[in-house]
Design a protein around this motif. Structure first.
Motif, PDB file in Angstrom:
ATOM      1  N   ASN A   1       0.808  -1.237   0.000  1.00 17.22           N
ATOM      2  CA  ASN A   1       0.000   0.000   0.000  1.00 17.22           C
ATOM      3  C   ASN A   1       0.832   1.274   0.000  1.00 17.22           C
ATOM      4  OD1 ASN A   1      -1.637  -2.244   1.005  1.00 17.22           O
ATOM      5  ND2 ASN A   1      -3.229  -0.707   1.360  1.00 17.22           N
TER       6      ASN A   1
ATOM      7  N   LEU B   1      -6.920  -4.597  -1.684  1.00 19.13           N
ATOM      8  CA  LEU B   1      -7.606  -3.400  -1.194  1.00 19.13           C
ATOM      9  C   LEU B   1      -8.931  -3.686  -0.506  1.00 19.13           C
ATOM     10  CD1 LEU B   1      -6.887  -0.853  -4.076  1.00 19.13           C
ATOM     11  CD2 LEU B   1      -5.462  -1.551  -2.147  1.00 19.13           C
TER      12      LEU B   1
ATOM     13  N   TYR C   1      -9.039  -3.876   3.424  1.00 16.21           N
ATOM     14  CA  TYR C   1      -9.000  -2.643   4.220  1.00 16.21           C
ATOM     15  C   TYR C   1     -10.363  -1.963   4.232  1.00 16.21           C
ATOM     16  CZ  TYR C   1      -4.235  -3.855   3.218  1.00 16.21           C
ATOM     17  OH  TYR C   1      -3.080  -4.574   3.073  1.00 16.21           O
ATOM     18  N   ASP C   2     -11.058  -2.037   3.105  1.00 11.39           N
ATOM     19  CA  ASP C   2     -12.417  -1.495   3.054  1.00 11.39           C
ATOM     20  C   ASP C   2     -13.330  -2.272   3.995  1.00 11.39           C
ATOM     21  OD1 ASP C   2     -14.533   0.176   1.597  1.00 11.39           O
ATOM     22  OD2 ASP C   2     -15.268  -1.865   1.254  1.00 11.39           O
TER      23      ASP C   2
ATOM     24  N   HIS D   1     -12.493  -1.629   7.671  1.00 12.70           N
ATOM     25  CA  HIS D   1     -12.972  -0.304   8.064  1.00 12.70           C
ATOM     26  C   HIS D   1     -14.468  -0.331   8.361  1.00 12.70           C
ATOM     27  CE1 HIS D   1     -13.571   4.024   8.084  1.00 12.70           C
ATOM     28  NE2 HIS D   1     -14.470   3.888   7.132  1.00 12.70           N
TER      29      HIS D   1
ATOM     30  N   LEU E   1      -4.856   0.370  10.736  1.00 15.06           N
ATOM     31  CA  LEU E   1      -5.587   0.258   9.478  1.00 15.06           C
ATOM     32  C   LEU E   1      -5.684   1.587   8.731  1.00 15.06           C
ATOM     33  CD1 LEU E   1      -7.538  -1.322   7.557  1.00 15.06           C
ATOM     34  CD2 LEU E   1      -9.378  -0.693   9.145  1.00 15.06           C
TER      35      LEU E   1
ATOM     36  N   ARG F   1      -5.031   1.942   4.580  1.00 13.31           N
ATOM     37  CA  ARG F   1      -6.268   2.041   3.803  1.00 13.31           C
ATOM     38  C   ARG F   1      -6.270   3.288   2.938  1.00 13.31           C
ATOM     39  NH1 ARG F   1     -11.287   4.544   4.910  1.00 13.31           N
ATOM     40  NH2 ARG F   1     -12.961   3.697   3.585  1.00 13.31           N
TER      41      ARG F   1
ATOM     42  N   GLY G   1      -4.332   3.019  -0.559  1.00 10.59           N
ATOM     43  CA  GLY G   1      -4.577   1.879  -1.436  1.00 10.59           C
ATOM     44  C   GLY G   1      -4.659   2.198  -2.916  1.00 10.59           C
TER      45      GLY G   1
END
Length: 411
Positions: free
Chosen positions: A251, A272, A275-276, A279, A295, A299, A302
């Motif tokens: 990242n 990616l 991380y979404d 979150h 995180l 994030r 990304g």
């Protein structure tokens, strides 16, 4: 399975940028026998009229965790392995239902799961497994709580499913040899800090040059390679210079480091969607507070990493790295990447690029004579709308793996 003839559809062959019209594909047993832009004659073959649908290779996820039942790795390490295996069965079968016919497991899966799939006990994808990831003391796969006594030997702790602590050249050689002895198709190392581990900041560099080169040598001696968890430019560049083939996540990569990856022929596997998902759902699913803080940094970077990798011409694999219930969002990696990459680039990353990275070029990820008959029939055009690969496989009426129908609806 005998012969199956797919006709009256459009073809994405895994390597091009357009759908091919008027092509027919004949499978025989577990392999693709013929691909032609002219009618194929095959007496006795079962004929599938695709009605204009898209035929394409089975998808490959190159960063999967079959044993990841929960976002809290410390909690998972304390679970009985038999319980984790039942979670793994569900996660593997769900991935196959989404069209992923092959997976590269990035830590946790072993020969037992691979054998269970081959035996049909698990209706899952073909599994390329790393065994346990190699980590230094305090590294990304050292999930001990900070208050754990340093003299407590990790090798005897809990289920030690996801990682093994090995410090120093002799220890990393032994650890790599142990995973290779048990059939690991590649070796995974932790080369920087990470989100899920409690004690290491993201910028932390892990493993010395001598240790990484020793692990790379051991993998090469088995005619395979090393994949490395690494976020920062320094961590990534060290790995690439020391012979690592596949960089996971990346990242925080910068322009010079992306250029180095391209020049050295290294692959990079962004992840990616994890991380979404972390979150959005991590806190309610038990992601520890220390991980939630780490995180934020990775994030935010990304999509920029995709832009840098694309501009440098780096070969990007497709991976997701999702944990537990969040694996339901596996196919969302396609639409996230589409914010930067073309649909053809995204699809190639999940087919032919991943296959080449995993030493299965020409065998997986393509629709070509001699390749394994891993095929999907998709309602719609994935080059126009990657969303047709979502919704838990709802728009994929046919899934074939090794020439056998895993799913066949309406055709």
């Amino acid at each position: 399975m005998g012969q199956v003839l797919f006709r009256n559809g459009r073809l994405f062959d895994g390597e091009g940028s357009e759908l091919l019209e008027g092509h027919e594909v004949l499978t025989e047993g577990s392999v693709i026998k013929e691909v032609s832009d002219k009618p194929i004659t095959a007496e006795g073959a079962e004929v599938l009229d695709l009605g204009g649908r898209t035929l394409m290779p089975g998808l490959i996820d190159a960063h999967f965790h079959a044993m990841a039942a929960d976002p809290d790795f410390a909690k998972m390490e304390a679970m009985p392995r038999s319980l984790l295996a039942q979670h793994a069965r569900q996660l593997l079968e769900a991935a196959l239902a989404r069209g992923f016919t092959s997976l590269r497991d990035a830590g946790g899966a072993d020969y037992g799961l691979a054998l269970a799939i081959k035996a049909g006990l698990i209706k899952g994808p073909r599994l390329f497994y790393s065994g346990r990831a190699l980590t230094q003391t305090g590294g990304h796969a050292d999930f001990r709580a900070l208050e754990d006594h340093s003299a407590f030997c990790f090798c005897g702790q809990g289920s030690h499913v996801f990682g093994v602590i090995a410090d120093g050249v002799p220890a990393v050689r032994q650890a790599a040899r142990e995973e290779l002895r048990k059939g690991a198709t590649q070796i995974k190392i932790m080369a920087s800090g990470g989100v899920a581990s409690p004690s290491d900041p993201i910028w932390n560099l892990q493993y010395s040059e001598e240790e990484i080169r020793a692990i790379v040598w051991e993998a090469a001696s088995w005619r395979t390679y090393v994949m490395a968890h690494a976020y920062t430019p320094e961590a990534i560049s060290r790995c690439v210079q020391f012979g690592v083939r596949s960089i996971e996540h990346a990242n925080l990569i910068d322009e010079p480091t992306a250029a180095l990856c391209a020049a050295e022929g290294a692959y990079v596997v962004p992840t990616l969607v994890t991380y979404d998902a972390l979150h959005r759902f991590g806190p309610e699913l038990g992601l520890p507070a220390v991980s939630q803080e780490k995180l934020k940094e990775v994030r935010a970077a990304g999509l920029t990493s995709l832009e840098l990798l694309k501009a440098a011409g780096v070969r990007m694999g497709f991976g997701t790295d999702l944990l537990g219930a969040m694996q339901a969002h596996q196919s969302e990696e396609f639409t996230i990447r589409a914010e930067v990459l073309s649909p053809a680039e995204v699809l190639r990353s999940a087919t032919s690029v991943n296959a080449a990275m995993m030493n299965a070029e020409g065998e997986l990820g393509v629709v070509a004579p001699g390749a394994l008959a891993d095929l999907l029939v998709v309602d719609g055009d994935p080059l126009a709308d990657l969303g047709v690969l979502g919704d838990q496989g709802a728009h994929i009426p046919v899934i074939m793996k090794d020439g056998d129908f895993v799913k066949r609806e309406g055709l």
